[in-house]
Write an enzyme that holds these catalytic residues in place. Structure first.
Site: not given
Ligand code: NAI
Ligand code: MG
Length: 336
Positions: A174, A207
């Site tokens: 991320k 994600d």
């Protein structure tokens, strides 16, 4: 026991831990490998007595044998002592958490051909336990990321990929948000990837990775993740192939290795002898392979597959009628 026996530390844990450990040790004892089990206790039970959830005696026992089989240990939520599991991994520097996720013949799953390995950094990230209250209503948690840990987990993933004839390593991150911590993680993964021209390398934001995993998991091969993403996606991956009852794992360091399932202590079913022991039995098979007992390891895995191909042997989590003792007995019979 003869001096030829393997001496293995056994941490039964709590919740369903003692039950699934009982099942796994029975199966491993029936595999033909002579094993001397050395039980030690960790977790809430020993905290009052030793002042630690992982007493020094437990760490020394594992340092001595080099290998442990471990049941899950409960951690209080939102208060109380630090996770014994995290303390154990950090104290013994078991830096690589390795979880092979495969379809098992006979176990219902929305997917076919899932065959991936989760490689999770096991010693730092948000699991460093560095949290504090800055002011009333404001708390902080420190995410630790070191070049040392990122380099060695990346190298571990690529070495594993090469050893197991894998095609690709995907680094999951991320770094769009955590530019420094996940940024360093990616920098290290890229650096290591350059030394492994035979293995493809790609990067996915976590994600997107979660979405891709539930849409098309067979595209993945080796997943390289920092601690928290590895923890969360391990359970997600287990859900792709039948759930937490069937996915094994290992925590590996330079000097020792602790084999345990992905699942926790499952307080909702503890003590009822209905838990599925397969995840720990397969962790035990991985342990036999680690010790060089290749044939016995394959025999245990084959016995599990034969057992699960019969609907009547499956436990409740797999939609079957068997309890822990019935499935264990069936695995042992299928070994012989
Ligand atoms: P969990 O993995 O214990 O349970 C989640 C769900 O899966 C429950 O419905 C449970 O019944 C089911 N399940 C898990 N293992 C199963 C098995 N072998 N057979 C059949 N069903 C199974 O996760 P949860 O409830 O979030 O955590 C419970 C406790 O376990 C917590 O205190 C947590 O900290 C601890 N934990 C310990 C771990 C370890 O020792 N390595 C790993 C994960 C959680
Ligand atoms: Mg977990």
């Amino acid at each position: 026991m003869s001096s030829e026996s393997e001496i293995i530390t056994l941490i039964p844990g709590d919740g369903i831990g003692p039950e699934v450990c009982d099942a796994a040790t029975q199966v491993l004892d029936a595999s033909g490998v002579a094993i001397e089990w050395q039980p030690v206790e960790a977790g809430a039970e020993v905290l009052a007595k030793y002042g630690s959830v992982v007493p020094e005696g437990v760490l020394n026992a594992i340092r001595k044998t080099g290998v442990a089989l471990k049941g899950p240990i409960t951690t209080p939520i939102g208060h109380g002592f630090r996770s014994a599991n995290v303390v154990l991994r950090q104290s013994l520097d078991l830096y690589a958490c390795v979880r092979p996720v495969r379809n098992i013949p006979g176990v219902d799953s929305p997917f076919k051909d899932v065959d991936l390995i989760v490689v999770r950094e096991n010693t730092e990230g948000l699991y460093s336990g560095l949290e504090h209250r800055v002011a009333p209503g404001i708390v902080e948690s420190l995410k630790i990321c070191t070049e040392h840990a990122c380099m060695r987990i990346s190298r571990y993933a690529f070495e594993l990929a090469r050893r197991e004839g894998r095609r690709e390593v995907a680094a999951i991150h991320k770094a769009n948000i955590m530019k420094l911590t996940d940024g360093l993680f990616l920098e290290c993964a890229r650096k290591v990837a350059r030394d492994y021209q035979d293995i493809q390398y790609r990067e996915l934001i976590v994600d997107n990775c979660a979405m891709q995993l539930v849409r098309n998991p067979s595209q993945f091969d080796v997943l390289l993740l920092e601690n928290l993403y590895g923890d969360i996606l391990s359970d997600l991956c287990a859900g792709l192939v039948g759930g937490l009852g069937v996915v094994p794992g290992a925590n590996v360091g330079e000097d020792c290795a602790v084999f345990e399932a992905v699942h926790g202590s499952a307080p909702d079913i503890a003590g009822k002898r209905v838990a599925n022991p397969v995840a720990l039995v397969l962790s035990g098979a991985a342990m036999l392979r680690h010790l060089g007992h290749m044939q016995a390891a394959s025999n245990v895995e084959r016995a599990v597959h034969v057992t699960l191909s019969e609907p009547r042997n499956r436990t409740g989590d797999l939609g079957g009628p068997a309890n822990l003792d019935q499935i264990t007995e069936a695995i042992i019979q299928n070994l012989e």
